[in-house]
Design an enzyme around this catalytic site. Sequence first.
Site, PDB file in Angstrom:
ATOM      1  CD  GLU A 289      40.515 -29.701 -12.303  1.00 26.63           C
ATOM      2  OE1 GLU A 289      41.859 -29.600 -11.958  1.00 26.63           O
ATOM      3  OE2 GLU A 289      39.681 -30.199 -11.733  1.00 26.63           O
ATOM      4  CB  CYS A 323      48.116 -29.484 -16.791  1.00 25.74           C
ATOM      5  SG  CYS A 323      47.194 -31.319 -16.771  1.00 25.74           S
TER       6      CYS A 323
HETATM    7  P1  NAP Z   1      44.235 -22.203 -23.458  1.00 22.64           P
HETATM    8  O1  NAP Z   1      44.924 -21.411 -24.300  1.00 22.64           O
HETATM    9  O2  NAP Z   1      43.767 -21.672 -22.163  1.00 22.64           O
HETATM   10  O3  NAP Z   1      42.858 -22.725 -24.196  1.00 22.64           O
HETATM   11  C1  NAP Z   1      42.083 -23.790 -23.676  1.00 22.64           C
HETATM   12  C2  NAP Z   1      40.683 -23.540 -24.448  1.00 22.64           C
HETATM   13  O4  NAP Z   1      39.986 -22.286 -23.987  1.00 22.64           O
HETATM   14  C3  NAP Z   1      40.966 -23.653 -26.177  1.00 22.64           C
HETATM   15  O5  NAP Z   1      39.706 -24.409 -26.712  1.00 22.64           O
HETATM   16  C4  NAP Z   1      40.861 -22.246 -26.490  1.00 22.64           C
HETATM   17  O6  NAP Z   1      40.482 -21.950 -27.604  1.00 22.64           O
HETATM   18  C5  NAP Z   1      39.734 -21.709 -25.313  1.00 22.64           C
HETATM   19  N1  NAP Z   1      39.544 -20.309 -25.166  1.00 22.64           N
HETATM   20  C6  NAP Z   1      40.421 -19.383 -25.511  1.00 22.64           C
HETATM   21  N2  NAP Z   1      40.072 -17.940 -25.214  1.00 22.64           N
HETATM   22  C7  NAP Z   1      38.600 -18.332 -24.672  1.00 22.64           C
HETATM   23  C8  NAP Z   1      37.522 -17.558 -24.031  1.00 22.64           C
HETATM   24  N3  NAP Z   1      37.948 -16.190 -23.986  1.00 22.64           N
HETATM   25  N4  NAP Z   1      36.554 -18.127 -23.448  1.00 22.64           N
HETATM   26  C9  NAP Z   1      36.540 -19.476 -23.671  1.00 22.64           C
HETATM   27  N5  NAP Z   1      37.351 -20.206 -24.126  1.00 22.64           N
HETATM   28  C10 NAP Z   1      38.545 -19.677 -24.540  1.00 22.64           C
HETATM   29  O7  NAP Z   1      44.938 -23.560 -22.974  1.00 22.64           O
HETATM   30  P2  NAP Z   1      45.747 -24.542 -24.008  1.00 22.64           P
HETATM   31  O8  NAP Z   1      46.919 -23.891 -24.657  1.00 22.64           O
HETATM   32  O9  NAP Z   1      44.739 -25.132 -25.023  1.00 22.64           O
HETATM   33  O10 NAP Z   1      46.105 -25.718 -22.889  1.00 22.64           O
HETATM   34  C11 NAP Z   1      47.308 -25.550 -22.127  1.00 22.64           C
HETATM   35  C12 NAP Z   1      46.950 -25.023 -20.643  1.00 22.64           C
HETATM   36  O11 NAP Z   1      45.939 -25.972 -20.168  1.00 22.64           O
HETATM   37  C13 NAP Z   1      48.178 -25.191 -19.686  1.00 22.64           C
HETATM   38  O12 NAP Z   1      48.048 -23.968 -18.909  1.00 22.64           O
HETATM   39  C14 NAP Z   1      48.077 -26.235 -19.160  1.00 22.64           C
HETATM   40  O13 NAP Z   1      48.243 -26.460 -17.685  1.00 22.64           O
HETATM   41  C15 NAP Z   1      46.447 -26.409 -18.859  1.00 22.64           C
HETATM   42  N6  NAP Z   1      45.965 -27.767 -18.961  1.00 22.64           N
HETATM   43  C16 NAP Z   1      45.324 -28.286 -17.544  1.00 22.64           C
HETATM   44  C17 NAP Z   1      44.918 -29.287 -17.160  1.00 22.64           C
HETATM   45  C18 NAP Z   1      44.510 -29.828 -15.755  1.00 22.64           C
HETATM   46  O14 NAP Z   1      43.827 -30.852 -15.692  1.00 22.64           O
HETATM   47  N7  NAP Z   1      44.611 -28.937 -14.781  1.00 22.64           N
HETATM   48  C19 NAP Z   1      45.250 -30.303 -18.136  1.00 22.64           C
HETATM   49  C20 NAP Z   1      45.472 -29.971 -19.469  1.00 22.64           C
HETATM   50  C21 NAP Z   1      45.829 -28.692 -19.762  1.00 22.64           C
HETATM   51  P3  NAP Z   1      41.385 -21.468 -28.874  1.00 22.64           P
HETATM   52  O15 NAP Z   1      42.380 -22.856 -28.900  1.00 22.64           O
HETATM   53  O16 NAP Z   1      40.829 -21.418 -30.144  1.00 22.64           O
HETATM   54  O17 NAP Z   1      42.375 -20.253 -28.384  1.00 22.64           O
END
Ligand code: NAP
Length: 526
Positions: A289, A323
Amino acid sequence: MPTDAPDQMKITYTTSAADMEKIHAAFDKALEKVRSECGRDYPVYINGKEVRTDLPPIVDTSPIDTDLVLGRFTSATVDHVNEAIESAYDARLRWEKLGWRKRVAIMREAANLVRRDKIEIAACMSLEVGKNRMEALGDAEEAADLIDYYAQQMEDANGYEQKMEKLTPIEDNTDLLRPFGVFVCIAPFNFPMALGCGMSSAALVAGNTLVFKPAQDTPWTGLKLYQIYREAGVPEDVIHFVSGRGSVIGDALWQHPKVGGVVFTGSKEVGDRIFKGFSEKWVKPCLMELGGKNACVVMDSADVDAAAEGVMKSAWGLQNQKCSACSRVYVHRKVAEEFTAKLLEKTRAISIGDPTERDVYFGPVINPAAVATWERAVEIGKKDGTILHGGQRLTEGPLEKGHYVEPTIIKAPPTSAVFKEEFFVPILAIAEVDSLEQAIAETNDVEYGLTAGFFSNDKAEVEKFFDEVEVGVIYVNKRSGATTGAWPGAQPFTGWKASGSSGKGGCGPYYVMQFMREQSRCVIEE
Ligand code: NAP
C-alpha cells in the site's frame, strides 16, 4: 460489555464531544505516565530474547520538541535480520499446525489488550508522531478493530478449508488456503499502530510467522505492538521485532530466500524497490500500500460549506501526513471564490501547537526531511502560482524546538508539480475547472490512485465520478473528511495504479486471504 470508563468507550476519528471530558482526563494521566518512561534503552527481540549491539542506537526524539528523547532503540544489523528470518522459518509449520481457531483466540486477546492500553498507546503516538489526541486515539482504536475484523474473516471462512466435489466415488477432495511461511512486515511512521497492527495481524492469523520492522521514526509504538502480541500468546519464535534503519537492514529483510511474502506500507519509491527486487527466483506475494495524491472535486451543485470543511479536515489532519490526505482540489469556477473564502476561514481557525494538548488540532511534521520537502513545495508553489495561506516555518516560542510549518494553500495551474507529486507535508493545491469532465481528467492525471473526494448534489454526476475516477476509495459529500476516514469492515482502503500492488486493501473483506495460498488435496480411497 460497554461501560463509560474511558478505555471501554469506542473512540473513532469522528467521536462526538459527549464523552470527551473523561477521555481527556484519562489521556492526561496516560501522557504523564509515558513521559515518565521516556529516555530508556530498548533492545531488538529475536526469539523472544533481548539483543543489543554496540552500533549507535536510533535516538527516537519527539517532533514536538527534539530535546525530548523518547527512547534509544537498538539498531538491528543484517545478521539480526537473518537470524530472525531463520527462526521464523523454523517456527512456521508449528504455528500453522496450531490451527486457525487457536490463532484467532490469540489474536482476539491481542485486540483486547490494545483496547486495554489504547489511551496509553495514543499518548505515546502523540509524542512520537505528533498526532493530536483524537487522531492518536483513533489510530489505537482502529488497530484493535482491525485485529478483530481479520480474526472474523478466518472464522467466517471456516479457516478457508472446504470439501469439494468428487469426480469419482473413490476420491476425497479438499481445498484449503495455507500460509506462505515467513512474512516480513514493514511499517511506515504515520499510523504506527493501526497499520503495523493491520498488516501483522492478518499475516499472523492466516498462519504466517512474522519479522516486524517499524519505521525508524516510530520504534516506540512498534515495540508496544510487539509486546502486546507476546502478552496475548504469540510464541517467541513466531514474531520477531527488529528496529533498525531501512538504509541498513531494509534490503536484507526481503532478500533472504526463506521469506515467503512481504507486506509493506510506505512510499512508492521504497515500495517499487522491494517489488522489483523481491521475486528473484519465483514470483512471491508482495502486498504493497503506497503513496497518494488525493484530489477533491467540488461541483457547482455542492454544499460549499461542507466541501470546505471536508477539505480542511482531510488536508490538515495529521499535518497532511496521511496517505489519504487531500492534497489537491479542483473546484468548479462558479463556486471557486465562495469555496476558497470558506476554506481560508476554516484554515485560519485551526489551532497549531503541541498536539498532546487537548485543544490543538495541528502539530509538527515528522522530521527535518519533511520540513525540507515542505520548503521545496512552497518554492514550487511560489514559482508556479500564488500562496493563498501559509508558506512560513513556525519557530517562535514553544514551537522553536519542533518541526513546525504552516498549513499552506497554493493556487496554481493544474499542470504544476504541486498537483502531481506526493509531498506528504501540509501543502494543498487548488485549481479551478469548468466541467466535471475536466475535473475527472485532472484527478486521473497522476500516477497515484488512492482516494478521492467529491462534492455534488447531482446523482448523475456522482455516478459518473464513481465510474471514471481511477482510485480505490471514493468519498462523496463527506463533511467529516473529504478524502480520509477508512475503517475496518466499513470503508476498505485500496490503492490503484502506483498506490498499491494487489488491488485489494486493508480494512476490506479480501485482505486476509492474500496472506495465503491455495492447496488442493485429492485422496483416493479404494
Ligand atoms: P517510507 O520512507 O517508504 O518507509 C516505510 C518503511 O520502509 C519504513 O519502515 C522504512 O524504514 C522502510 N524502508 C526504507 N528503505 C527500505 C528498503 N530498502 N527495504 C525495505 N524497507 C525499507 O515511508 P514513510 O515515510 O514511513 O511513510 C510515508 C509514505 O507511506 C507515504 O508515501 C504515504 O503515502 C505512504 N503510506 C501509504 C499508506 C497506504 O495505505 N496506501 C498508508 C500510510 C502511508 P526507515 O524508517 O528506517 O527508513
